[in-house]
Design an enzyme around this catalytic site. Structure first.
Site, PDB file in Angstrom:
ATOM      1  N   LYS A 273      -5.530 -13.513   8.264  1.00 36.94           N
ATOM      2  CA  LYS A 273      -6.775 -13.034   8.866  1.00 36.94           C
ATOM      3  C   LYS A 273      -7.486 -14.267   9.423  1.00 36.94           C
ATOM      4  O   LYS A 273      -7.449 -15.344   8.808  1.00 36.94           O
ATOM      5  CB  LYS A 273      -7.627 -12.371   7.769  1.00 36.94           C
ATOM      6  CG  LYS A 273      -8.892 -11.684   8.275  1.00 36.94           C
ATOM      7  CD  LYS A 273      -9.617 -10.994   7.106  1.00 36.94           C
ATOM      8  CE  LYS A 273     -10.811 -10.176   7.575  1.00 36.94           C
ATOM      9  NZ  LYS A 273     -11.482  -9.479   6.449  1.00 36.94           N
TER      10      LYS A 273
ATOM     11  N   SER B 205     -12.183  -4.566   7.526  1.00 34.00           N
ATOM     12  CA  SER B 205     -12.294  -5.532   8.601  1.00 34.00           C
ATOM     13  C   SER B 205     -11.004  -6.299   8.875  1.00 34.00           C
ATOM     14  O   SER B 205     -10.877  -6.900   9.939  1.00 34.00           O
ATOM     15  CB  SER B 205     -13.405  -6.531   8.253  1.00 34.00           C
ATOM     16  OG  SER B 205     -13.039  -7.298   7.120  1.00 34.00           O
TER      17      SER B 205
ATOM     18  N   SER C 294     -12.244  -4.031   2.908  1.00 39.76           N
ATOM     19  CA  SER C 294     -11.641  -4.595   4.121  1.00 39.76           C
ATOM     20  C   SER C 294     -10.135  -4.864   4.066  1.00 39.76           C
ATOM     21  O   SER C 294      -9.523  -5.148   5.088  1.00 39.76           O
ATOM     22  CB  SER C 294     -12.355  -5.884   4.510  1.00 39.76           C
ATOM     23  OG  SER C 294     -13.619  -5.587   5.045  1.00 39.76           O
TER      24      SER C 294
END
Lengths: 475, 463
Positions: free
Chosen positions: A76, A151, A175
């Site tokens: 990420k 997310s 997330s």
């Protein structure tokens, strides 16, 4: 070969048997990246091909003796790396190159993993669809019209589309679990403090957990056994030794003797909070529960009455910490000014600044901390009688891209099943549970603190029975 | 004066730990090339996390114990949020409602008048709290390529900073002066910081208001205190603390006398112009949005741990002074000088030992003589103790005169001062001092004064 057909486990097995090379994995990843990354908007940075091949070559001549030798991984874009920029999905950090690496990144590299690229995400990890990325939304690997979930949006789609074999994510209120469930993956939000946060850009420091998305439970356990542990650079990592997750996995053959808690509060609250659970999802959730029963588990009803307050609590505490954590992007450093903050970040900065202000602190932050304690106690009590708690991940499958763009509150409400876990610092695992039309959905198992090995063991029995992970996206 | 000043102090002291408060960078930044002692943590880079320095926490507790504070069994760090270019995280990690130490006190002595050796009074200054926080970076304004620019040096960022806050207990500038010197002395005795104002490792922020004299009594209740308070920032020497406060007393007196109500405000002191200048009024008061620092777990201290830290407290100035008076028969005046700096006290005691051993034993150099030499001769403490005692011994030899010489001098003086001798006989005792002075003159200052006096009296009685 296509890497989409591999897991970490099968790739390592073949490499060690001499029938597969790291180079093949990298080339396949790069091919998938080339084919899909723009249309699905998955990665924000990709490592240079020659560097990747050089790394693969080194590993191919060294005997695959490390836990993740030659395994391509996507991070990420909130994990600091020296090799690639780290944007946190925000234009504020569009050109920020960290001069140091996150502890997790170091550990992954030392374990032989190859960092292939960095994934799109909601800016600063604010969001549950991925649409708050300043670089545009990421699509679900299973249907390009739908969101990947957030997310950690790009991290999920990257695994499902075969741009890597595993990815890292952060989970502050769902997330990791939400995008994992929207992309037919296993996603773990470990116990708070199980994995070091050092070098990972903070969203809400008391809630942030660092975890992984993989195709299978085994792969996930393997990733965690590399990244978990005490870090002298993170004072909040727990002084708890790391269990042997891989052997824990095969410790259960059936679920006889396992008690699974189900809270009616979850369903009623879910119904009240949103326009009710998606009926097909509700049916799948019940079917999944049926599978657990069939495997021998006992289902027990438990009370989690403060679930209804968890969401409000979360949306006071989280923006409070966000407003402080984003204070350092003051326009003096990092290139871009504060004008580059997107709408959701601005919203959270304003809410958090308000809730911490003199005269409002007691009514908001302090009260929220008290409710947080109640949520923790409630879970503690539940875990006296059950091994894990069963819950949905999200009240609905992936929304269409743009569906909630003008209704941020509705999106906040969809976090109802995931945020209590973060408030209480527990472990939560999202598992594939079937499909609503083209869209995959997951279910969630919640375990007490430091119970990752138990979660993996139970999930593994379920996975062996259902094997949803074998359903690949049609692209 | 119609008003009495009400003053409280915040003193910041950089602790002399090896590493910074939340990372392992060296804490000693003085004179180092800018931005050579920093890392992701003290630069506040995205993702970096603070790990507290145990030593700094212990030293703060140590100081808290030395000033008789209650040590918190539970304590935590908080974030103080504000924007400033030298604060890279946008917040300072500090302590808000659970400081490490609370409710301490310190005893200060101050002269009743400016006359040397006049009566000393002592007074207790209450210490409200002692807490630990991190220092900020430092802005440097300079010209680069013909442009005026502000540069930031982060070497200081994250250096452990202990903050000591008093109650508004000072009623004069002299008391403030005594207090800050006392604090500095204790800190140096504990060895936790050089507390050097010139180097910026000790900084003082006084708050001052004026109270109508009709309230002046020993116990002013909180509700009787003035409703405003003026805080003065950026003071870096004892002299400037004095000057800034004196300036404020004049300024506030004028305002009050002309009937102006003074507002709460923050002022800065300008050394060059010797004035204070308003920086921030009440309406711009900062809201720091304090909340518990989520990156650092709360701290707990057992009584055992606190006692262990207490054991590290060496003899403090007050105790040393008492002991010197008791053991060496010194006066308070002597000990005030000897204990002022720890190294002087240590030097003195080493000298006492040397004077009592070997060849020097016979010279009968008393602690009092040593003390006098140290105090009056501004001794260079870098010489070794034996050399110092040797110096005293040789000078005593030179100063020695035989009893015969003394007798002949006395006899000579008595012979030529017949009238004085008569006066003495008539009962004017003080005349003996006149005669004594003449004997000393006759001996050109040599000889032990006490012996001379004894012999003089003996001779006078004979007459």
């Amino acid at each position: 070969m296509n890497i989409r057909d591999y897991t970490i486990q099968s790739a390592l097995k073949e490499m060690r048997a001499g029938t597969l090379r790291a180079k093949d994995l990298i080339l396949s990843c790069l091919e998938n990246i080339e084919r899909y990354t723009e249309t699905y908007n998955v990665l924000l940075s990709v490592a240079a091909k020659e560097d990747l091949l050089a790394e693969a070559k080194k590993i191919d001549s060294s005997g695959y003796d490390k836990p993740l030798s030659g395994i391509p991984i996507v991070l990420k874009d909130i994990f600091s790396t020296t090799s690639l920029r780290t944007t946190a999905g925000s234009k504020v950090l569009e050109n920020y190159h960290a001069p140091y690496e996150a502890t997790v990144v170091k550990k992954l590299r030392e374990a032989g993993a190859i960092i292939i690229g960095k994934a799109n995400q909601d800016a600063w990890a604010h969001g549950s669809t991925g649409e708050n990325s300043d670089f545009g939304p990421t699509s679900s690997a299973y249907d390009i019209k739908y969101v990947a979930g957030g997310s950690s949006s790009g991290s999920a789609t990257a695994v499902a589309l075969g741009m890597c074999l595993a990815s890292t994510g952060t989970d502050t209120g769902g997330s990791i679990r939400v995008p994992a469930s929207f992309n037919n993956l296993v996603g773990l939000k470990p116990t708070y403090g199980r994995v070091s946060r050092y070098g990972i850009i903070a969203m809400a420091s008391s809630l942030d957990s660092v975890g992984h998305m993989t195709k299978t439970v085994y792969d996930n356990a393997l990733m965690l056994s590399v990244t978990a542990g005490i870090d002298p650079y993170d004072a909040t990592t727990g002084q708890k030794s790391v269990s042997d997750y891989l052997s824990a996995i095969s410790s259960l053959q059936s679920l006889k003797g396992i008690t699974i808690g189900v809270s009616p509060d979850y369903l009623t609250v879910g119904k009240k909070a949103t326009d009710g659970m998606n009926p097909e999802l509700e049916k799948l959730t019940e079917e999944a529960l049926g599978v657990f029963t069939a495997l021998g588990a006992t289902i027990k009803e438990i009370d989690l009455p403060h679930t209804k307050d968890a969401l409000e609590t979360y949306y006071v505490l989280c923006p409070s910490e966000v407003s402080s954590n984003l204070g350092r992007y003051d326009g003096i450093r990092y290139g871009n000014t504060r004008d580059a903050f997107g709408l959701e970040a601005r919203r959270r900065i304003m809410i958090g600044t308000y809730t911490l202000s003199a005269g409002y602190y007691d009514a908001y932050y302090k009260t929220a901390q008290k409710v947080r304690t109640l949520v923790c106690q409630e879970f503690e009590k539940a875990f006296e009688t059950v091994d894990v708690v069963f819950a949905p991940v999200s009240p609905s499958p992936s929304p269409l891209i743009g569906e909630f763009v003008n209704d941020p509150l509705a999106l906040y409400l969809s976090d109802i099943y995931t945020v209590p876990v973060n408030l209480a610092g527990l472990a939560g695992l999202s598992l594939p549970a079937g499909f609503v039309g083209t869209l995959p959905v997951g279910i969630q198992l919640i375990g007490k603190q430091w119970s990752e090995e138990r979660l993996y063991a139970i999930s593994n029995v379920y996975e062996k029975k259902t094997e949803w992970y074998k359903r690949r996206p049609k692209v | 004066m119609k008003y009495t000043p009400i003053i409280g102090l915040e003193v910041h002291v950089e602790l002399g730990t090896t590493s910074k408060m939340f990372c392992s960078c060296p804490a000693d930044y003085f004179g180092k090339k800018p931005n050579t002692q920093c890392c992701p943590v003290c630069l506040g880079l995205p993702g970096a996390l603070p790990v507290p320095n145990k030593k700094a926490i212990e030293q703060t507790i140590l100081f808290g114990l030395a000033v008789h504070s209650t040590i918190a069994e539970e304590s935590k760090f908080d974030r103080k949020n504000y924007f400033y270019p030298d604060l890279p995280k946008g917040y300072q990690i500090s302590q808000y409602d659970e400081p490490l130490a609370m409710n301490g006190s310190i005893n200060i002595k101050y002269q009743m008048s400016k006359i040397k050796n006049s009566d000393q009074k002592s007074k207790i200054i209450r210490i409200r709290r002692v807490h630990i926080e991190e220092d900020t970076g430092k802005l440097q304004h300079m010209v680069v390529g013909g442009k005026n620019v502000a540069c930031i040096d982060f070497n200081r960022s994250g250096v452990p900073l202990m903050e000591i806050v008093t109650e508004p207990d000072f009623r004069s500038v002299d008391e403030v002066d005594q207090y800050v010197r006392r604090i500095q002395q204790i800190i140096r005795y504990l060895g936790i910081s050089g507390a050097d104002m010139e180097r910026g490792s000790m900084r003082i922020e006084p708050s001052i208001s004026l109270l109508d004299i009709k309230y002046q009594k020993s116990n002013i209740k909180d509700e009787e205190l003035p409703k405003y308070r003026v805080e003065i920032k950026n003071i870096n020497s004892f002299r400037f603390v004095r000057k800034a406060l004196e300036y404020e007393i004049v300024r506030q007196t004028r305002l009050l006398e002309s009937g102006v109500a003074i507002d709460q405000e923050t002022r800065g002191y300008s050394e060059t112009q010797n004035v204070t200048v308003s920086q921030r009024g009440k309406e711009d008061a900062m809201d720091y949005r304090y909340f518990p620092e989520p990156d650092i777990p709360p701290m707990r201290f057992t009584q055992d741990q606190i006692l262990k830290i207490k054991d590290q407290i060496s003899e403090l100035p007050d105790q040393k002074s008492e002991r010197f008076i008791r053991e060496y028969g010194l006066t308070e005046y002597d000990t005030d000088h000897l204990i002022d700096e720890l190294k002087t006290a240590v030097f003195f005691e080493k000298c006492v030992i040397v004077a009592n051993t070997g060849v020097f034993k016979k010279a009968n150099i008393t602690p009092k003589i040593i003390a006098n030499w140290i105090i009056n001769k501004k001794t260079d403490l870098s010489i070794n103790e034996s050399q110092f005692i040797q110096n005293i011994a040789s000078s005593l030899v030179v100063m020695t005169v035989s009893d015969e010489d003394i007798y002949s001098a006395i006899k000579h003086v008595l012979r030529v001062n017949v009238q004085a001798v008569e006066d003495f006989k008539a009962g004017k005792d003080q005349v003996k001092m006149f005669l004594f002075g003449n004997v000393i003159k006759e001996l050109k200052g040599k000889g032990d004064k006490q012996i001379i006096m004894e012999l003089l009296i003996k001779e006078l009685r004979k007459i």
